[in-house]
Design a protein around this motif. Structure first.
Motif, PDB file in Angstrom:
ATOM      1  N   ARG A 294       0.803  -1.224   0.000  1.00 26.89           N
ATOM      2  CA  ARG A 294       0.000   0.000   0.000  1.00 26.89           C
ATOM      3  C   ARG A 294       0.835   1.273   0.000  1.00 26.89           C
ATOM      4  NH1 ARG A 294      -4.530  -1.344   4.719  1.00 26.89           N
ATOM      5  NH2 ARG A 294      -6.036  -2.454   3.394  1.00 26.89           N
ATOM      6  N   HIS A 295       1.939   1.271   0.742  1.00 30.30           N
ATOM      7  CA  HIS A 295       2.636   2.521   1.033  1.00 30.30           C
ATOM      8  C   HIS A 295       4.096   2.559   0.580  1.00 30.30           C
ATOM      9  CE1 HIS A 295      -0.906   3.244   3.434  1.00 30.30           C
ATOM     10  NE2 HIS A 295      -0.639   2.213   4.218  1.00 30.30           N
ATOM     11  N   GLY A 296       4.633   1.431   0.087  1.00 27.78           N
ATOM     12  CA  GLY A 296       6.061   1.378  -0.226  1.00 27.78           C
ATOM     13  C   GLY A 296       6.427   1.816  -1.626  1.00 27.78           C
ATOM     14  N   GLY A 297       5.440   2.172  -2.441  1.00 31.64           N
ATOM     15  CA  GLY A 297       5.746   2.671  -3.776  1.00 31.64           C
ATOM     16  C   GLY A 297       6.301   1.634  -4.734  1.00 31.64           C
ATOM     17  N   LEU A 298       6.215   0.349  -4.367  1.00 33.24           N
ATOM     18  CA  LEU A 298       6.786  -0.680  -5.240  1.00 33.24           C
ATOM     19  C   LEU A 298       5.931  -0.870  -6.490  1.00 33.24           C
ATOM     20  CD1 LEU A 298       8.036  -3.341  -2.674  1.00 33.24           C
ATOM     21  CD2 LEU A 298       9.242  -1.384  -3.648  1.00 33.24           C
ATOM     22  N   ARG A 299       6.576  -1.366  -7.544  1.00 40.17           N
ATOM     23  CA  ARG A 299       5.977  -1.429  -8.866  1.00 40.17           C
ATOM     24  C   ARG A 299       5.788  -2.884  -9.276  1.00 40.17           C
ATOM     25  NH1 ARG A 299      11.241   1.931  -9.915  1.00 40.17           N
ATOM     26  NH2 ARG A 299      11.814   0.093  -8.673  1.00 40.17           N
ATOM     27  N   PRO A 300       4.533  -3.319  -9.482  1.00 40.08           N
ATOM     28  CA  PRO A 300       4.269  -4.739  -9.745  1.00 40.08           C
ATOM     29  C   PRO A 300       4.779  -5.235 -11.087  1.00 40.08           C
ATOM     30  CG  PRO A 300       2.235  -3.461  -9.891  1.00 40.08           C
ATOM     31  CD  PRO A 300       3.282  -2.541  -9.355  1.00 40.08           C
ATOM     32  N   ASP A 301       5.278  -4.345 -11.937  1.00 35.23           N
ATOM     33  CA  ASP A 301       5.811  -4.793 -13.227  1.00 35.23           C
ATOM     34  C   ASP A 301       7.294  -5.126 -13.165  1.00 35.23           C
ATOM     35  OD1 ASP A 301       6.559  -2.112 -12.820  1.00 35.23           O
ATOM     36  OD2 ASP A 301       6.773  -1.764 -14.983  1.00 35.23           O
ATOM     37  N   ARG A 302       7.969  -4.801 -12.042  1.00 36.75           N
ATOM     38  CA  ARG A 302       9.418  -5.031 -12.015  1.00 36.75           C
ATOM     39  C   ARG A 302       9.978  -5.434 -10.658  1.00 36.75           C
ATOM     40  NH1 ARG A 302      10.530   1.223 -13.331  1.00 36.75           N
ATOM     41  NH2 ARG A 302       8.406   0.887 -14.091  1.00 36.75           N
ATOM     42  N   ASP A 303       9.371  -5.015  -9.570  1.00 32.48           N
ATOM     43  CA  ASP A 303       9.971  -5.239  -8.247  1.00 32.48           C
ATOM     44  C   ASP A 303       9.719  -6.653  -7.741  1.00 32.48           C
ATOM     45  OD1 ASP A 303      11.076  -2.681  -8.165  1.00 32.48           O
ATOM     46  OD2 ASP A 303       9.228  -1.820  -7.371  1.00 32.48           O
ATOM     47  N   ILE A 304      10.550  -7.071  -6.780  1.00 27.91           N
ATOM     48  CA  ILE A 304      10.563  -8.449  -6.284  1.00 27.91           C
ATOM     49  C   ILE A 304      10.223  -8.462  -4.799  1.00 27.91           C
ATOM     50  CG2 ILE A 304      11.992 -10.503  -5.936  1.00 27.91           C
ATOM     51  CD1 ILE A 304      11.407  -9.902  -8.866  1.00 27.91           C
ATOM     52  N   LEU A 305       9.351  -9.393  -4.401  1.00 27.10           N
ATOM     53  CA  LEU A 305       8.916  -9.529  -3.014  1.00 27.10           C
ATOM     54  C   LEU A 305       9.521 -10.795  -2.426  1.00 27.10           C
ATOM     55  CD1 LEU A 305       5.177  -8.625  -3.661  1.00 27.10           C
ATOM     56  CD2 LEU A 305       7.009  -7.095  -2.880  1.00 27.10           C
ATOM     57  N   GLN A 306      10.239 -10.656  -1.304  1.00 31.83           N
ATOM     58  CA  GLN A 306      11.061 -11.748  -0.781  1.00 31.83           C
ATOM     59  C   GLN A 306      10.573 -12.290   0.562  1.00 31.83           C
ATOM     60  OE1 GLN A 306      14.695  -9.316  -1.130  1.00 31.83           O
ATOM     61  NE2 GLN A 306      15.423 -10.833  -2.601  1.00 31.83           N
ATOM     62  N   PHE A 307       9.283 -12.183   0.838  1.00 29.05           N
ATOM     63  CA  PHE A 307       8.760 -12.695   2.103  1.00 29.05           C
ATOM     64  C   PHE A 307       9.177 -14.157   2.279  1.00 29.05           C
ATOM     65  CE2 PHE A 307       5.350  -9.981   0.107  1.00 29.05           C
ATOM     66  CZ  PHE A 307       5.746  -8.812   0.727  1.00 29.05           C
ATOM     67  N   ASP A 308       9.682 -14.463   3.462  1.00 33.13           N
ATOM     68  CA  ASP A 308      10.150 -15.821   3.779  1.00 33.13           C
ATOM     69  C   ASP A 308       9.041 -16.549   4.528  1.00 33.13           C
ATOM     70  OD1 ASP A 308      11.323 -18.076   5.076  1.00 33.13           O
ATOM     71  OD2 ASP A 308      13.291 -17.125   4.998  1.00 33.13           O
ATOM     72  N   PRO A 309       8.484 -17.633   3.977  1.00 33.25           N
ATOM     73  CA  PRO A 309       7.371 -18.312   4.656  1.00 33.25           C
ATOM     74  C   PRO A 309       7.694 -18.755   6.078  1.00 33.25           C
ATOM     75  CG  PRO A 309       7.609 -19.117   2.415  1.00 33.25           C
ATOM     76  CD  PRO A 309       8.795 -18.241   2.685  1.00 33.25           C
ATOM     77  N   VAL A 310       8.927 -19.175   6.319  1.00 33.67           N
ATOM     78  CA  VAL A 310       9.259 -19.694   7.653  1.00 33.67           C
ATOM     79  C   VAL A 310       9.353 -18.563   8.673  1.00 33.67           C
ATOM     80  CG1 VAL A 310      10.818 -21.175   8.961  1.00 33.67           C
ATOM     81  CG2 VAL A 310      10.554 -21.525   6.514  1.00 33.67           C
ATOM     82  N   LEU A 311       9.916 -17.439   8.289  1.00 29.18           N
ATOM     83  CA  LEU A 311      10.061 -16.324   9.225  1.00 29.18           C
ATOM     84  C   LEU A 311       8.733 -15.621   9.487  1.00 29.18           C
ATOM     85  CD1 LEU A 311      13.407 -14.691   8.008  1.00 29.18           C
ATOM     86  CD2 LEU A 311      13.075 -16.435   9.766  1.00 29.18           C
ATOM     87  N   SER A 312       7.772 -15.779   8.599  1.00 27.60           N
ATOM     88  CA  SER A 312       6.520 -15.025   8.696  1.00 27.60           C
ATOM     89  C   SER A 312       5.325 -15.938   8.968  1.00 27.60           C
ATOM     90  CB  SER A 312       6.299 -14.205   7.422  1.00 27.60           C
ATOM     91  OG  SER A 312       6.398 -15.020   6.266  1.00 27.60           O
ATOM     92  N   TYR A 313       5.404 -16.693  10.051  1.00 28.54           N
ATOM     93  CA  TYR A 313       4.305 -17.533  10.546  1.00 28.54           C
ATOM     94  C   TYR A 313       4.019 -18.762   9.689  1.00 28.54           C
ATOM     95  CZ  TYR A 313       2.966 -13.827  13.874  1.00 28.54           C
ATOM     96  OH  TYR A 313       2.944 -12.899  14.887  1.00 28.54           O
TER      97      TYR A 313
END
Length: 403
Positions: A294-313
């Motif tokens: 919502r607030h980070g200004g990231l762009r869905p056509d190029r940026d990468i999301l690195q959420f780690d399943p183990v660290l995040s519940y």
């Protein structure tokens, strides 16, 4: 061998949970921490299906966070052992990890995730390993069947993460390390930058540009084959200065340049740096991930999301995160989880993510994948092993089987 007296094919129960602490210490360092005293929790969860069949699933927490033994033993293991049997049955008749997850999170307030997300995620990994073993399927196949209409990727894209700072390690040693990754079959590599504390920004930037150019020379000058990682060390001024210097190289991505929770500053950087930004490995819930979107200004056509399943519940929460991303117009292909472990690799293959991190030389024995899965052009095929496949990685299985 006689069956136990307790028999009900429609119920599941968790019969035992065990945990231990294992060292993953190393002399390496990134821009923020060294790993000389790093540890990890390892867990084993045994599930019985009511008809006399049982399976033991295994889990561990990702690198970068320490062992969670206190939280595991005081709160989450006792609750998991009390999980209602009916809640552990999925609609397909198999084991349902979400029932165990709900039991672990009983009496937990929202927000302030701290380290509890890591403890829960470690047990969640073991629950999914057990679920796939009871179904007699690899986890990637179970996930594809349950959540993707049976469609699984034929292989997963992976990159070699390394390039850590090490006492006395200069450009020549860095290039030699990257060459070893190329020899293993990787075509995309990642290195650390921003790790010269106390050095004036101009001098640190000059040093890092020299390191980057040395690796790019090895890669034939192709910036799309190189990622750089700051591990959240920079403020806006340094992030912009580095961004201006990096942009001409057209790198694969510029990773975690800022504090992961400073969304407004990410938005400012994204306005100025046109190349891909990667972040999210230190966001530990769907809500935090949603705030980034919502607030980070990231762009869905190029940026990468690195959420780690183990660290995040765990995967139970990660499924919620993927649903949230879809609602906000993001493809799961923009997700490339942090951690370099087999759990995230199964998730990437079964749920159609963009790929997965890999640690060929560090965080042993937890980094890396099954022994019999060679890498070809930064892609890897999944073994047909029930569960996550820990038993097919001999060094890691040597640690886990003691539980």
């Amino acid at each position: 061998m006689p069956l136990p007296l307790w028999k009900d094919p429609w119920l599941m129960r968790i019969t035992s949970v065990r945990d231990a602490v294992a060292p993953i210490s190393s002399a390496i360092a990134n821009a923020y921490i060294d790993f000389s005293k790093m540890t990890a929790s390892v867990v084993a969860v045994t599930v019985e299906d009511g008809a006399g069949r049982s399976a033991t699933g295994y889990g561990f927490n990702s690198n970068g966070r320490y062992a969670q033994q206190g939280l595991l033993r005081e709160r989450f293991i006792p609750r998991l052992l009390e999980a209602p049997e009916a809640a552990l049955v999925h609609a397909d008749g198999g084991f349902e990890p979400a029932g165990g997850w709900a039991a672990m999170m009983r009496n937990e307030k929202p927000g302030g995730h701290g380290e509890r997300s890591v403890a829960v995620g470690t047990l969640d990994m073991a629950l999914w390993d057990a679920a796939a073993k009871l179904a007699e399927k690899p986890l990637w196949r179970l996930l594809a069947d349950r959540y993707r209409g049976g469609e699984a990727d034929e292989s997963a894209w992976i990159y070699a993460a390394g390039g850590y700072y090490y006492p006395g390690k200069g450009e020549a040693a860095l290039v030699e390390e990257m060459q070893r990754y190329l020899d293993l079959g990787y075509s995309v590599v990642k290195m650390k930058i921003g790790g010269a504390p106390g050095t004036p920004l101009r001098d640190a930037l000059k040093e890092d540009v020299g390191r980057i150019e040395a690796v790019l020379k090895l890669l034939g000058g192709d910036g799309s084959r190189l990622c750089v990682d700051v591990n959240g060390r920079f403020g806006l001024h340094a992030a912009l200065a580095y961004g201006a210097a990096l942009e001409p190289y057209k790198l694969r991505w510029y990773e975690e340049p800022l504090d992961p929770l400073d969304y407004a500053t990410h938005a400012t950087l994204a306005e100025h740096y046109r190349g891909p930004i990667a972040t999210g490995e230190n966001l530990f819930s769907m809500v935090d991930a949603r705030n980034l979107i919502r607030h980070g200004g990231l762009r869905p056509d190029r940026d990468i999301l690195q959420f780690d399943p183990v660290l995040s519940y765990g995967l139970v929460e990660y499924l919620r995160t993927l649903a949230m991303l879809q609602e906000h117009g993001w493809s799961p292909r923009r997700c490339v989880p942090h951690g370099g472990h087999q759990f995230a690799l199964n998730i990437a293959t079964g749920l159609g993510l963009g790929g997965n991190e890999s640690y060929p030389e560090v965080f042993a024995p937890f980094g890396g994948f099954a022994d019999s899965t060679p890498v070809q052009d930064s892609r890897i095929r999944m073994p047909d092993v029930p569960g996550i496949g820990f038993e097919a990685k001999s060094a890691l299985w040597a640690v886990m089987k003691g539980l």
